[in-house]
Design a protein around this motif. Structure first.
Motif, short mmCIF file in Angstrom:
data_model
loop_
_atom_site.label_atom_id
_atom_site.label_comp_id
_atom_site.label_asym_id
_atom_site.label_seq_id
_atom_site.Cartn_x
_atom_site.Cartn_y
_atom_site.Cartn_z
N ARG A 51 -2.26 -44.17 17.48
CA ARG A 51 -1.65 -42.88 17.11
C ARG A 51 -0.65 -43.02 15.97
NH1 ARG A 51 -0.16 -40.24 22.89
NH2 ARG A 51 1.13 -42.11 22.95
N VAL A 52 0.20 -44.03 16.04
CA VAL A 52 1.19 -44.21 14.98
C VAL A 52 0.49 -44.57 13.66
CG1 VAL A 52 3.10 -45.66 14.19
CG2 VAL A 52 3.06 -44.84 16.54
N ALA A 55 -0.95 -41.44 12.26
CA ALA A 55 0.09 -40.59 11.65
C ALA A 55 0.51 -41.15 10.29
CB ALA A 55 1.30 -40.50 12.58
N PHE A 85 -2.60 -38.20 13.40
CA PHE A 85 -2.10 -38.56 14.74
C PHE A 85 -3.11 -38.11 15.82
CE2 PHE A 85 0.42 -37.70 18.55
CZ PHE A 85 1.26 -38.80 18.63
N TRP A 89 -5.59 -40.24 18.25
CA TRP A 89 -5.39 -40.02 19.69
C TRP A 89 -6.72 -39.66 20.38
CZ3 TRP A 89 -1.30 -36.03 21.91
CH2 TRP A 89 -1.01 -36.38 23.23
#
Lengths: 160, 268
Positions: A51-52, A55, A85, A89
């Motif tokens: 996720r990071v 992003a 993100f 995810w």
């Protein structure tokens, strides 16, 4: 996608995409459907990122887009960061990543990013903007297939 | 797991806030006619690649154009050489007449009109959705914000921000940018403001009594120290009376095909 190798590949892909976006995207416009090379890169790279990472990929893609087209950076950075993100995810859904899911992912990422951008900066003609978005999403979906195939050779398998 | 999830969302929030800050920085710099340092840095990193892609695409297009239309291109080349000779003779006459006009204006204590030098530039980036192009000339060539950018067909747009070796140009198709315009086919020419509707259509707002008809030529008004009078903008396609505002809405087809720009001229 981890470590210096992953960062390097992501940076190179975003750099090439930013250059192509400036010089080639409008030339490949067919009936209002122009590719968005940076969104293609986001959609494919996020299939290999957490996720990071997603992003960050979205953030730098939005930063590059805002800088090269000279438009308001905020709308591009926020829309691409959120989409990156969420796309990364989406691996939690447990879908198998393959060429087909990469294409569908390319379409969905484009539509989501452009809709978010429309929310932050409503365009003058919403109908034509939506038409162009759908057309570009289809083109991006098709172009995401070879890009994903190339990345898979570098990173190995991923789950969408 | 929960703390990792919280950290992820915090990073997401921080990146979004940073995006807002960068946008603010960009807007402030743009008001001063320059690019912010982040945009300038990104563009300087991507410029070599974009220039390479542009050259390759132009070269490939020219190659196939040459292959399939060699005879026609040779004929056009010969014609252009003849036109060039004729134009050079006219240029001398024009320069002499301009000097005479300036002398007459000096007798009336009016400042000279003076000529504008031309800076030739290549279009190195095009963002049709944002109504912008990037051209390969900047401060180093003496450009500054607000100057007119044109082709042989007419006005393309005006310069918004200037960097050392490149500039951002807002196209006339931008709905948020108005330019002073006149219907030059009429005497006296009606004056109004023109802005973009889309890439293929501009809208000129005129007084309800302004005489204007389909086919009339619209040009720049010249009520600016940076955009000279008489640069063609487009031709009138439709005229609508707007009783609520007491004005005329004039639809104008732009003279320049904005989607096919390769080389432009900046008048400085």
């Amino acid at each position: 996608m981890k470590g210096p190798k992953g960062v390097f590949i992501a940076a190179v892909l975003l750099w090439i995409a930013a250059g192509a976006q400036q010089a080639l995207a409008h030339r490949l416009n067919l009936f209002g459907a122009a590719p968005d090379f940076l969104l293609i890169s986001v959609s494919c790279l996020c299939l290999f990122a957490n996720r990071v990472g997603g992003a960050l990929i979205g953030f730098f893609a939005g930063l590059s887009m805002g800088a090269v087209v000279g438009a308001n950076m905020t709308q591009y950075v926020i829309s691409r960061t959120l989409v990156g993100f969420l796309d990364a995810w989406s691996k939690a859904l447990g879908l198998d990543a393959n060429l087909l899911t990469a294409a569908v992912n390319g379409v969905l990422v484009t539509v989501a990013a452009q809709l978010l951008q429309m929310f932050f900066a409503p365009p003058a003609g919403i109908t034509s903007f939506l038409g162009a978005t759908i057309a570009s999403a289809v083109v991006n979906g098709v172009l995401a297939i070879p890009v994903y195939a190339l990345l898979k050779r570098f990173f190995g398998s991923a789950s969408a | 797991m929960k703390s990792s999830g919280g950290r992820d969302f915090l990073i997401l929030l921080a990146l979004c806030v940073l995006g807002g800050v960068l946008g603010r920085l960009q807007s402030n710099s743009r008001q001063n006619g320059i690019s912010d340092f982040v945009s300038a840095a990104v563009r300087s990193v991507t410029r070599p690649l974009a220039t390479g892609f542009t050259s390759a695409a132009n070269g490939a297009g020219d190659f196939f154009e040459g292959i399939f239309n060699a005879a026609e291109l040779s004929r056009k080349s010969r014609e252009l050489k003849q036109y060039q000779l004729i134009a050079s003779q006219y240029s001398e006459t024009l320069a002499r007449l301009s000097r005479e006009i300036d002398n007459i204006r000096a007798l009336q204590s009016l400042p000279p009109i003076g000529g504008r030098s031309k800076v030739y530039a290549t279009v190195i980036a095009f963002a049709p959705n944002e109504n912008r192009i990037t051209i390969s000339a900047g401060k180093a060539q003496g450009l500054r914000p607000g100057l007119a950018v044109l082709t042989a067909e007419g006005l393309v747009g005006t310069i918004q921000t200037v960097d050392h070796q490149e500039s951002q140009v807002i196209l006339i198709s931008d709905p948020n940018r108005k330019i002073g315009a006149i219907v030059i086919s009429r005497d006296p020419p009606p004056i109004g403001l023109i802005k973009g509707e889309n890439e293929a259509l501009l809208v000129l707002t005129l007084d309800s009594t302004a005489p204007v008809e389909n086919g009339d030529l619209v040009s720049t008004s010249g009520f600016s120290d940076r955009i000279p009078r008489g640069i063609p903008i487009g031709r009138v396609n439709q005229v609508y009376a707007d009783p609520t505002t007491g004005s005329k809405r004039v639809e104008v087809f732009p003279s320049v095909g904005l989607g096919n720009l390769r080389e432009v001229v900046v008048l400085k």
